[in-house]
Design a protein around this motif. Structure first.
Motif, PDB file in Angstrom:
ATOM      1  N   LEU A  66       0.822   4.042  -2.735  1.00 52.59           N
ATOM      2  CA  LEU A  66       0.812   5.693  -2.904  1.00 52.59           C
ATOM      3  C   LEU A  66       1.809   6.434  -3.560  1.00 52.59           C
ATOM      4  N   LEU A 106      -7.206   8.204  -0.718  1.00 48.45           N
ATOM      5  CA  LEU A 106      -7.034   6.741  -0.147  1.00 48.45           C
ATOM      6  C   LEU A 106      -8.620   6.327  -0.258  1.00 48.45           C
ATOM      7  N   MET A 118      -2.291   4.262   6.498  1.00 49.61           N
ATOM      8  CA  MET A 118      -1.949   4.232   5.423  1.00 49.61           C
ATOM      9  C   MET A 118      -3.142   5.361   5.160  1.00 49.61           C
ATOM     10  N   HIS A 119      -3.983   5.544   5.638  1.00 45.60           N
ATOM     11  CA  HIS A 119      -4.857   7.151   5.664  1.00 45.60           C
ATOM     12  C   HIS A 119      -4.091   8.272   5.819  1.00 45.60           C
ATOM     13  N   ALA A 129      -1.744   9.381   3.146  1.00 48.35           N
ATOM     14  CA  ALA A 129      -2.182   9.088   2.240  1.00 48.35           C
ATOM     15  C   ALA A 129      -2.691  10.920   2.589  1.00 48.35           C
ATOM     16  N   ARG A 163      -5.369   8.888  -6.926  1.00 45.99           N
ATOM     17  CA  ARG A 163      -6.085   7.960  -6.226  1.00 45.99           C
ATOM     18  C   ARG A 163      -6.015   7.177  -5.689  1.00 45.99           C
ATOM     19  N   LEU A 164      -5.515   6.683  -4.472  1.00 45.29           N
ATOM     20  CA  LEU A 164      -5.209   4.747  -4.843  1.00 45.29           C
ATOM     21  C   LEU A 164      -6.535   4.371  -3.975  1.00 45.29           C
ATOM     22  N   ARG A 212      -3.379  12.362  -1.416  1.00 48.32           N
ATOM     23  CA  ARG A 212      -3.730  11.751  -1.964  1.00 48.32           C
ATOM     24  C   ARG A 212      -4.963  11.475  -1.431  1.00 48.32           C
ATOM     25  N   VAL A 229       0.750  -1.142  -0.203  1.00 48.22           N
ATOM     26  CA  VAL A 229      -0.058   0.167   0.041  1.00 48.22           C
ATOM     27  C   VAL A 229       0.922   1.125  -0.044  1.00 48.22           C
TER      28      VAL A 229
END
Length: 124
Positions: free
Chosen positions: A53, A92, A81-82, A85, A59-60, A90, A49
């Motif tokens: 990113l 997520l 990971m949020h 991001a 966006r992922l 970015r 992940v």
């Protein structure tokens, strides 16, 4: 045009093996995951992940359609990971559409659907 850039896998002691593939396109990337996201696979999940990113232009999407089990270790990676991001400006998105109901319920039970976009069967 989208392409599969990488595939990763990690075995678990008892259960479905974890696999993840990263596919990038001009407008973003998709990490498609299958198997179990648990303590044994969380580090590999985090790595894939994070790479998504880093490589995504926009966006992922983390596609959990093939996931049979999502434990607190996997949920922690999603939350982490949020934050990564957000720091990188970015988006997520977690896609639970097509995943077993228990996966969607786990995401919602801890409130991740309140802090990041979740694409579920209802189209939310």
């Amino acid at each position: 045009m989208a392409e599969i850039d990488k595939a990763a896998s990690a075995g678990t002691e008892a259960g479905a093996a974890f696999t993840a593939s990263l596919r990038t396109a001009d407008d973003g990337a998709v990490v498609a995951v299958s198997g179990e996201i648990d303590l044994a696979s969380a580090d590999e999940f985090r790595r894939v992940v994070a790479e998504g990113l880093d490589r995504a232009a926009g966006r992922l999407v983390i596609d959990l359609a093939g996931v049979q089990l999502l434990t607190s270790a996997g949920l922690s990676v999603l939350a982490e990971m949020h934050e990564k991001a957000r720091g990188a400006q970015r988006e997520l998105v977690v896609r639970t559409a097509g995943a077993p109901r228990i996966v969607d319920q786990a995401v919602k039970a801890v409130g991740l659907d309140q802090v990041l976009p979740v694409e579920d069967e209802a189209g939310a």
